[in-house]
Design a protein around this motif. Structure first.
Motif, PDB file in Angstrom:
ATOM      1  N   PHE A   7       0.865   2.625  -3.808  1.00 34.07           N
ATOM      2  CA  PHE A   7      -0.297   3.491  -3.811  1.00 34.07           C
ATOM      3  C   PHE A   7      -0.156   4.720  -2.910  1.00 34.07           C
ATOM      4  O   PHE A   7      -1.080   5.505  -2.784  1.00 34.07           O
ATOM      5  N   CYS A  45      -0.260   5.117   0.235  1.00 31.81           N
ATOM      6  CA  CYS A  45      -1.301   5.171   1.270  1.00 31.81           C
ATOM      7  C   CYS A  45      -0.686   5.360   2.651  1.00 31.81           C
ATOM      8  O   CYS A  45       0.452   4.980   2.891  1.00 31.81           O
ATOM      9  N   ALA A 103       0.826  -1.221   0.000  1.00 29.59           N
ATOM     10  CA  ALA A 103       0.000   0.000   0.000  1.00 29.59           C
ATOM     11  C   ALA A 103       0.851   1.258   0.000  1.00 29.59           C
ATOM     12  O   ALA A 103       0.540   2.233  -0.694  1.00 29.59           O
TER      13      ALA A 103
END
Length: 64
Positions: free
Chosen positions: A26, A28, A22
């Motif tokens: 991404f 995140c 993540a």
């Protein structure tokens, strides 16, 4: 804007793997919880995504 992701699993290795993917792919922000109870007791702020382990002691992912 980065997504907030909550990772709930009793296995630290699984949480680490999801965190690594993540964050790396991404961008995140990841919060880790070792149980369903810990996740539910964190307060009212809602993450953008929740990744749940299905088979955990106590509250499993389906029950959360």
């Amino acid at each position: 804007m980065a997504w907030n992701v909550a990772v709930v699993d009793d296995e630290a290795g699984c949480r680490l793997l999801v965190r690594a993917v993540a964050e790396a792919f991404f961008a995140c922000r990841v919060e880790e919880y070792g149980s369903g109870e810990a996740f539910l007791s964190r307060g009212r702020e809602r993450p953008g995504c929740v990744v749940l382990g299905v088979m955990m002691p106590g509250l499993c992912g389906v029950e959360v």
